[in-house]
Design a protein around this motif. Structure first.
Motif, short mmCIF file in Angstrom:
data_model
loop_
_atom_site.label_atom_id
_atom_site.label_comp_id
_atom_site.label_asym_id
_atom_site.label_seq_id
_atom_site.Cartn_x
_atom_site.Cartn_y
_atom_site.Cartn_z
N GLU A 38 22.90 3.23 -5.22
CA GLU A 38 22.59 2.21 -6.41
C GLU A 38 21.43 1.16 -5.55
O GLU A 38 20.66 0.98 -6.29
N ASN A 39 21.88 0.69 -4.42
CA ASN A 39 20.97 -0.13 -3.72
C ASN A 39 19.72 0.63 -3.45
O ASN A 39 18.48 -0.04 -3.56
N HIS A 40 19.75 1.58 -2.88
CA HIS A 40 18.68 2.40 -2.70
C HIS A 40 17.53 2.43 -3.86
O HIS A 40 16.45 2.26 -3.63
N ARG A 41 18.31 2.94 -5.04
CA ARG A 41 17.41 3.02 -5.93
C ARG A 41 16.68 1.70 -6.69
O ARG A 41 15.61 1.60 -6.86
N VAL A 42 17.45 0.62 -6.54
CA VAL A 42 16.95 -0.66 -6.73
C VAL A 42 15.83 -1.22 -6.03
O VAL A 42 14.84 -1.44 -6.07
N VAL A 43 16.06 -0.91 -4.80
CA VAL A 43 15.20 -1.44 -3.79
C VAL A 43 13.80 -0.64 -3.72
O VAL A 43 12.81 -1.01 -3.72
N LEU A 44 13.83 0.87 -3.87
CA LEU A 44 12.71 1.59 -4.17
C LEU A 44 11.89 1.14 -5.45
O LEU A 44 10.67 1.07 -5.13
N GLY A 45 12.63 0.85 -6.43
CA GLY A 45 11.91 0.22 -7.67
C GLY A 45 11.21 -0.92 -7.37
O GLY A 45 10.04 -1.05 -7.82
N ARG A 46 11.70 -2.05 -6.72
CA ARG A 46 11.12 -3.06 -6.24
C ARG A 46 9.87 -2.89 -5.43
O ARG A 46 8.85 -3.56 -5.47
N LEU A 47 10.22 -2.25 -4.38
CA LEU A 47 9.15 -2.06 -3.38
C LEU A 47 7.85 -1.29 -4.19
O LEU A 47 6.67 -1.63 -3.98
N ALA A 48 8.23 -0.20 -5.10
CA ALA A 48 7.29 0.51 -5.76
C ALA A 48 6.45 -0.61 -6.90
O ALA A 48 4.88 -0.62 -6.77
N HIS A 49 7.07 -1.49 -7.29
CA HIS A 49 6.50 -2.52 -8.22
C HIS A 49 5.62 -3.35 -7.32
O HIS A 49 4.26 -3.69 -7.64
N PHE A 50 5.83 -3.73 -6.01
CA PHE A 50 5.02 -4.44 -5.09
C PHE A 50 3.92 -3.80 -4.81
O PHE A 50 2.65 -4.11 -4.97
N PHE A 51 3.90 -2.62 -4.39
CA PHE A 51 2.64 -1.83 -4.17
C PHE A 51 1.78 -1.36 -5.49
O PHE A 51 0.71 -1.53 -5.23
N LEU A 52 2.38 -1.06 -6.59
CA LEU A 52 1.53 -1.19 -7.64
C LEU A 52 0.85 -2.53 -8.01
O LEU A 52 -0.30 -2.56 -8.36
N GLY A 53 1.52 -3.41 -7.78
CA GLY A 53 0.93 -4.83 -8.04
C GLY A 53 -0.30 -5.20 -6.85
O GLY A 53 -1.12 -6.08 -7.39
N ILE A 54 -0.26 -4.59 -5.66
CA ILE A 54 -1.54 -5.02 -4.97
C ILE A 54 -2.41 -3.83 -4.84
O ILE A 54 -3.41 -3.71 -3.86
N GLY A 55 -1.99 -2.83 -5.91
CA GLY A 55 -3.34 -1.93 -6.02
C GLY A 55 -3.22 -0.46 -4.88
O GLY A 55 -4.31 0.15 -5.04
N GLN A 56 -1.92 -0.36 -4.62
CA GLN A 56 -1.70 0.46 -3.39
C GLN A 56 -1.16 1.68 -4.09
O GLN A 56 0.27 1.87 -3.98
N ARG A 57 -1.68 2.32 -5.07
CA ARG A 57 -1.14 3.50 -5.75
C ARG A 57 -0.48 4.61 -5.03
O ARG A 57 0.78 5.22 -5.45
N SER A 58 -0.89 5.08 -3.94
CA SER A 58 -0.21 6.13 -3.18
C SER A 58 0.99 5.72 -2.80
O SER A 58 1.93 6.70 -2.87
N GLN A 59 1.26 4.62 -2.28
CA GLN A 59 2.67 4.16 -1.78
C GLN A 59 3.51 4.04 -2.99
O GLN A 59 4.63 4.17 -2.91
N TYR A 60 2.89 3.33 -4.15
CA TYR A 60 3.48 3.40 -5.20
C TYR A 60 4.08 4.70 -5.63
O TYR A 60 5.54 4.85 -6.04
N GLU A 61 3.31 5.83 -5.68
CA GLU A 61 3.67 6.92 -6.16
C GLU A 61 4.70 7.80 -5.10
O GLU A 61 5.64 8.39 -5.79
N GLU A 62 4.49 7.43 -3.73
CA GLU A 62 5.46 8.01 -2.70
C GLU A 62 6.83 7.29 -3.02
O GLU A 62 7.93 8.26 -3.33
#
Length: 161
Positions: A38-62
């Motif tokens: 569960e924590n893994h899923r939450v952390v991935l979602g939050r980190l993905a949101h961060f990368f999307l917010g700074i325009g780093q789509r490739s990291q977001y998609e990974e």
């Protein structure tokens, strides 16, 4: 780790940009097997949101792809809905609005079936729904909002714009 991910998610991007980036870099180094699923899923979602917010789509998609793999394995309804939400964001970013709207409707139906209509309202407002408004497609956003029983009025939707 989950608390750090939450801070990255809610901290002001402009006031804490360097701190957020440094923390995200540290979090990415933590072995995934040290987290509960569960924590893994939450952390991935939050980190993905961060990368999307700074325009780093490739990291977001990974990160979203890794999230998707966990969701498929877990079978958790709320995580499945979150995954659908992320896929909607990608469709919107790519200009595939018909696909995005279809996914939004499927997400709404799945949320309603699971008794999570309020959950999906929050996630639509913070994700694809807001994107529709910002892309000048408020009429579609309003139509979708009206499909969520008892949760959105036109005035409330207008206040989000």
């Amino acid at each position: 780790m989950r608390a750090s991910a939450q801070w990255v998610y809610i901290a002001s991007p402009s006031d804490y940009a360097d701190d957020r980036k440094r923390l995200v870099e540290e979090m990415l180094k933590v072995p995934r097997n040290t987290l509960t699923e569960e924590n893994h899923r939450v952390v991935l979602g939050r980190l993905a949101h961060f990368f999307l917010g700074i325009g780093q789509r490739s990291q977001y998609e990974e990160l979203i792809d890794e999230f998707h793999t966990l969701v498929e394995r877990s079978g958790q309804v709320n995580s499945r809905l979150g995954d659908m939400n992320q896929r909607t964001k990608l469709a919107i970013l790519d200009g595939r609005m018909d696909e995005a709207l279809d996914t939004i409707h499927r997400t709404q139906a799945a949320a309603a079936d699971a008794g999570l209509s309020e959950w999906i309202l929050v996630n639509l407002v913070n994700g694809p729904h807001r994107a529709l408004i910002e892309l000048g497609r408020a009429d579609e956003a309003l139509r979708i909002a009206r499909d969520i029983p008892g949760t959105v009025t036109p005035g409330r939707l207008a206040s989000w714009a």
